[in-house]
Design an enzyme around this catalytic site. Structure first.
Site, mmCIF file in Angstrom:
data_model
loop_
_atom_site.group_PDB
_atom_site.id
_atom_site.type_symbol
_atom_site.label_atom_id
_atom_site.label_comp_id
_atom_site.label_asym_id
_atom_site.label_seq_id
_atom_site.Cartn_x
_atom_site.Cartn_y
_atom_site.Cartn_z
ATOM 1 N N HIS A 1 39.192 1.799 -13.969
ATOM 2 C CA HIS A 1 39.383 1.004 -15.182
ATOM 3 C C HIS A 1 40.820 0.507 -15.320
ATOM 4 O O HIS A 1 41.062 -0.628 -15.739
ATOM 5 C CB HIS A 1 38.966 1.863 -16.380
ATOM 6 C CG HIS A 1 39.317 1.270 -17.700
ATOM 7 N ND1 HIS A 1 40.225 1.858 -18.548
ATOM 8 C CD2 HIS A 1 38.898 0.145 -18.320
ATOM 9 C CE1 HIS A 1 40.328 1.103 -19.637
ATOM 10 N NE2 HIS A 1 39.536 0.071 -19.535
ATOM 11 N N GLU B 1 41.204 -2.443 -13.232
ATOM 12 C CA GLU B 1 40.581 -3.596 -13.898
ATOM 13 C C GLU B 1 41.602 -4.282 -14.828
ATOM 14 O O GLU B 1 41.729 -5.507 -14.841
ATOM 15 C CB GLU B 1 39.344 -3.139 -14.685
ATOM 16 C CG GLU B 1 38.654 -4.237 -15.471
ATOM 17 C CD GLU B 1 38.289 -3.771 -16.858
ATOM 18 O OE1 GLU B 1 38.816 -4.369 -17.818
ATOM 19 O OE2 GLU B 1 37.500 -2.809 -17.004
ATOM 20 N N HIS B 2 42.328 -3.497 -15.590
ATOM 21 C CA HIS B 2 43.385 -4.075 -16.438
ATOM 22 C C HIS B 2 44.452 -4.774 -15.588
ATOM 23 O O HIS B 2 44.927 -5.854 -15.925
ATOM 24 C CB HIS B 2 44.062 -2.980 -17.267
ATOM 25 C CG HIS B 2 43.314 -2.595 -18.506
ATOM 26 N ND1 HIS B 2 43.862 -2.675 -19.762
ATOM 27 C CD2 HIS B 2 42.048 -2.133 -18.687
ATOM 28 C CE1 HIS B 2 42.983 -2.265 -20.666
ATOM 29 N NE2 HIS B 2 41.885 -1.919 -20.041
ATOM 30 N N GLU C 1 43.710 2.612 -25.596
ATOM 31 C CA GLU C 1 42.272 2.377 -25.542
ATOM 32 C C GLU C 1 41.503 3.692 -25.571
ATOM 33 O O GLU C 1 40.493 3.830 -26.248
ATOM 34 C CB GLU C 1 41.912 1.561 -24.286
ATOM 35 C CG GLU C 1 40.442 1.169 -24.238
ATOM 36 C CD GLU C 1 40.082 0.308 -23.026
ATOM 37 O OE1 GLU C 1 40.990 -0.145 -22.306
ATOM 38 O OE2 GLU C 1 38.878 0.093 -22.806
#
Lengths: 451, 451
Positions: B66, B69-70, B146
């Site tokens: 993840h 992904e950022h 997040e």
């Protein structure tokens, strides 16, 4: 466990998916945008409902919604929650059918019922196959729910208990606490605050008679807006609208609500909470539907905090400083001025630092306005992205309902791009300077105190 | 509700009628392209699916899929940090990305003439990502925010995280997609670079395009932009099969909240090939329990016995790893989680003994048929279904098969899978023990005070 529902797919894989940015609120803020040359047909049904129809036979489906001026702003402070319970109870007993019978009848034909509820509006929605057997059965049931709700006393007691449980839980969660405090501080005694004035005590007082009376006075023919899109002809759509409206209580459109007063002094509310993040909301009364400043504010807000990854707030708070995962701003246009809101969540220790960046970014934007380059980028996105806003029947249904409910011109969607194209940097600067007063804003901070 | 069941079936059910409009191509470097024509609107959805998700991570660097992904938005030589989003926005597009246990997906939604732009950008960042320590240091802060927002401050999300960690011990689905906080704190840019080198290659990706396009034109563009990229040897993926659970497990989570909450998971099989029958029977079972508001759990526990304010069940068949059959719920006032657990287990016992009725079976099947039609209203959703199957070891060609297999399930099969999989020794229970807010932080005043 399925609170992360950002993608509309509830497969476990996607429920657990981590997205780069949560877009829920931004989608809401975009909801005014729309389309070129959408052939909207409009008429008034014999019994007085306003009807908005788009004929489309691409798929064998039919989407219908019926909305009334019966949202939370029609509640009273003593019994806040009547409007919401009335809407929620429509599908829990009608025409002698029980809640289980209603659910099963829809399920047996694969129909998907839904609802609408906000500060202004309340109503029901339906998606069904357009084939005759399913369509006829689904619409007949929908008409029964709207026209003959039973509001069974035992079901009401159950739903009140569930609502109270939900309120008690919400009172412990920072996101809900901040929303409630924001609404109170922004709207004060205006009816738009009623939505967040629902408390266990107000719900406790609500009786079956209250719901019956609310339905009789608000779910009326003259107050109804019917939106239809899908695989039916004009003649069929006329019959559907009449079927839904004719058995409704008689009555005219709802009376106006008063304008939202502008705050004359700043209000800052800090509520302590042990959460890891502070929830921060800033706001000011925003715009009405049809407001002459709407387009400069809409385009300007895209630049400030509505444009997702490319907004000034995201750039300053997230991209440059890593202070938040989500930071946004929006105007929510309503019958009267809905909120202009800026929101973010940040680690409690850096609350004041993040708030400072937000305030500086807003102040600078209001003082200087956008640059020509920023305006061009905003217009390129809003205008160029127009086809995406009307690429499904589901999206178009929502636009029809908004156009109908707020009495926007039928050409509203066709004109949207033209209005956006006309906006200048000077207009944005002027509109923000007149309409958003940073010195009088509402600020709510739930969480840490910055120490 | 744990999972909205009809949406799960959607994940199963793309368009038999549309399969005729689908085509695929594989480039010599292993890059696969699947195109579905949908000419209802002049728009296109383009998604690149990498077969790399949190399931492929190692302890110590959980969450890196993840995080990468950022970082994929943080620049290449040709497209510097922050520009990706600006370029797509200037074309009127929407873009984002998400990471799940099984895959990582990047997408754009655009007016159809901009498809080439999407391919140009995605092919560039597939191999040319230029990750600086400086950008990483900021973005990892965003990801930690997040995590706080999604999980740490959401009591029910914490329960979900603990349920997975307790249910699975060897299989990597035990770990949260977002990663453990301490792994995020200690992650560095090199961890993300290693991940990128390991998994980002044309032979580990599928491009899914749905919209108003011609397949031959899509293939031509794909060859032009992805054709020159070199395939890379992919690491071996170990099966990591979870050892059999030999007895019930229990875990408790304490967090600030008002209402308790319970989540329960039984081990169940994933779909391994399209003609298994058990996963289809489990899907139908989930529908009988929680397919509409009058399905068994809501009808009996919320509406009739009033033990719960919410209750749900869910099962996902399509995964790279093992599946679970899950239940969850919140007890109503005056009832404990123990009461609710007993009530859920008694519903399970009843199912195992008496099976389901023919009415219940047919009702679920009617919803399956309708959902198959409704999903065609969303291009994005259709692309999701194709990508999900292609990334979990299936093919878009299996799409035709799924609705047929669901229609073929019998009541006896549903009873059989209930008896085989919903057994005590295979159960893990996670419970939220709500903590008063002032106990966590005694100095915190609960009432707002105005400065």
């Amino acid at each position: 466990m399925c609170t992360n529902f950002s993608w509309g797919i509830s497969n476990k894989n996607i429920v657990d998916a981590m997205t780069r940015l949560f877009f829920g609120i931004i989608a809401l803020a975009m909801s005014a945008a729309a389309q070129a040359a959408l052939p909207i047909q409009h008429w008034q049904s014999a019994s007085g409902a306003k009807v908005y129809f788009v004929e489309n036979h691409d798929l064998p489906i039919l989407d219908v919604s019926i909305n009334f001026a019966a949202g939370s702003s029609f509640d009273t402070p003593e019994k806040a929650g009547v409007a919401g319970l009335t809407q929620g109870m429509l599908s829990l007993g009608a025409g002698g059918l029980t809640d289980d019978q209603i659910s099963n009848r829809f399920a047996d034909i694969g129909a998907q019922p839904g609802g609408e509820f906000d500060l202004d509006r309340a109503g029901l929605k339906l998606r069904t196959l357009s084939s005759e057997r399913e369509r006829v059965a689904a619409l007949e049931l929908l008409a029964t729910l709207l026209q003959k709700p039973d509001f069974p006393a035992a079901v009401l007691e159950r739903e009140k208990a569930r609502a109270i449980a939900g309120l008690r839980e919400a009172a412990t969660q920072p996101e809900s606490i901040s929303g409630k405090a924001f609404s109170k501080a922004l709207f004060g005694s205006h009816p738009y605050a009623l939505d967040e004035m629902m408390e266990p005590e107000t719900v406790e007082k609500i009786t079956r008679d209250d719901l019956i009376a609310f339905h009789r006075s608000h779910y009326t023919r003259g107050n109804a807006v019917v939106a239809i899109i899908g695989d039916v002809t004009r003649a069929q759509a006329e019959a559907i609208a009449e079927q839904l409206a004719s058995g409704l209580p008689e009555g005219a459109a709802a009376a106006a609500i008063p304008p939202v007063p502008l705050p004359s002094a700043p209000v800052e509310t800090r509520i302590s909470h042990p959460a890891a993040q502070s929830h921060i909301l800033l706001g000011y009364p925003g715009v009405k539907r049809g407001d002459p400043d709407y387009f400069p504010l809409y385009v300007g807000n895209y630049i400030l905090g509505g444009g997702g990854f490319v907004s000034l707030l995201t750039e300053e708070v997230r991209e440059k400083r890593g202070l938040a995962y989500s930071v946004y701003s929006y105007f929510m246009p309503m019958r009267e001025a809905g909120p202009f809101q800026i929101g973010l969540q940040t680690k409690r220790e850096q609350t004041d630092a993040a708030l400072k960046v937000v305030r500086e970014t807003l102040d600078k934007f209001i003082q200087s306005g956008p640059t020509p380059k920023e305006l061009k980028a905003a217009k390129d996105n809003i205008i160029g992205g127009f086809p995406l806003r009307i690429d499904s029947n589901g999206k178009i249904l929502d636009y029809l309902a908004v156009i109908g409910f707020y009495g926007l011109p039928l050409t509203y969607l066709d004109d949207f791009n033209k209005e956006v194209a006309k906006v200048t940097t000077a207009q944005i600067k002027d509109a923000f300077a007149r309409r958003v007063k940073p010195q009088n804003m509402v600020t709510v901070i739930v969480g840490g105190n910055g120490k | 509700m744990l999972i909205r069941w009809w949406l799960i079936l959607l994940a199963f059910l793309p368009a038999a009628a549309f399969a005729g409009n689908m085509q695929e191509m594989k480039l010599p470097n292993g890059f696969k392209v699947v195109v579905q024509e949908d000419h209802r609107s002049p728009v296109v959805v383009s998604q690149v699916w990498y077969r790399a998700g949190s399931v492929d991570e190692f302890n110590g660097t959980t969450g890196v899929a993840h995080v990468l992904e950022h970082m994929m938005f943080k620049g290449t030589k040709k497209v510097p940090a922050g520009q990706f989003s600006r370029i797509v926005a200037a074309a009127g597009g929407k873009e984002n990305a998400f990471t799940s246990r099984d895959y990582t997906v990047y997408f754009q939604q655009l007016e159809k003439s901009h498809l080439e732009l999407s391919m140009k950008l995605e092919s560039d960042r597939m191999v040319n990502l230029n990750m600086t320590d400086k950008e990483f240091a900021k973005e990892i802060q965003v990801v930690m925010e997040e995590r706080r927002w999604r999980t740490d401050d959401k009591p029910q999300a914490l329960v979900g995280e603990q349920l997975m960690a307790a249910t699975l011990q060897a299989h990597p689905y035990a770990r949260p997609v977002i990663g453990w906080m301490n792994d995020l704190v200690n992650m560095n840019a090199q961890d993300a670079r290693d991940w990128y080198k390991r998994w980002y290659a044309p032979n580990n990706a599928t491009l899914v395009v749905v919209g108003d396009v011609k397949p031959q034109e899509v293939f031509r563009l794909a060859k032009k932009y992805f054709g020159p990229l070199k395939a890379r040897k992919l690491p071996e993926r170990k099966p990591q099969v979870e050892p059999e659970q030999k007895g019930e497990r229990r875990v408790t989570v304490k967090a600030p909240a008002k209402l308790p909450y319970i989540a329960m998971a039984y081990h169940a099989p994933s779909l391994s090939k399209a003609d298994d029958w058990e996963p289809y029977a489990l899907e139908i079972l989930a529908g009988v329990l929680d397919g509409n508001p009058a399905s068994r759990l809501n009808r009996e526990l919320v509406r009739r016995e009033r033990i719960a304010v919410n209750v749900g069940a869910g099962y996902d068949a399509v995964n790279r790893g093992p599946a679970l059959f899950e239940f969850d719920g919140t007890p109503s006032e005056g009832h404990s989680v123990e009461d609710l657990e007993l009530a859920i287990r008694s519903q399970i016992e009843q199912l195992k003994e008496d099976g389901i009725t023919e009415d219940e079976l047919q009702r679920v099947k009617a919803q399956v048929i309708a959902a198959d039609v409704y999903q065609r209203d969303s291009m994005f959703y259709q692309a999701m279904q194709i990508g999900m199957l292609e990334s979990t070891g299936f093919s878009w060609r299996d799409l035709d098969e799924f609705p047929k297999r669901l229609q073929a399930v019998t009541a006896e099969q549903v009873k059989a899978v209930a008896n085989k999989y919903l057994v005590d020794d295979q159960l893990t229970v996670a419970v939220l023990d709500p903590q008063p807010i002032d106990e966590n932080k005694p100095q915190a005043p609960e009432v707002p005070h105005v400065h």
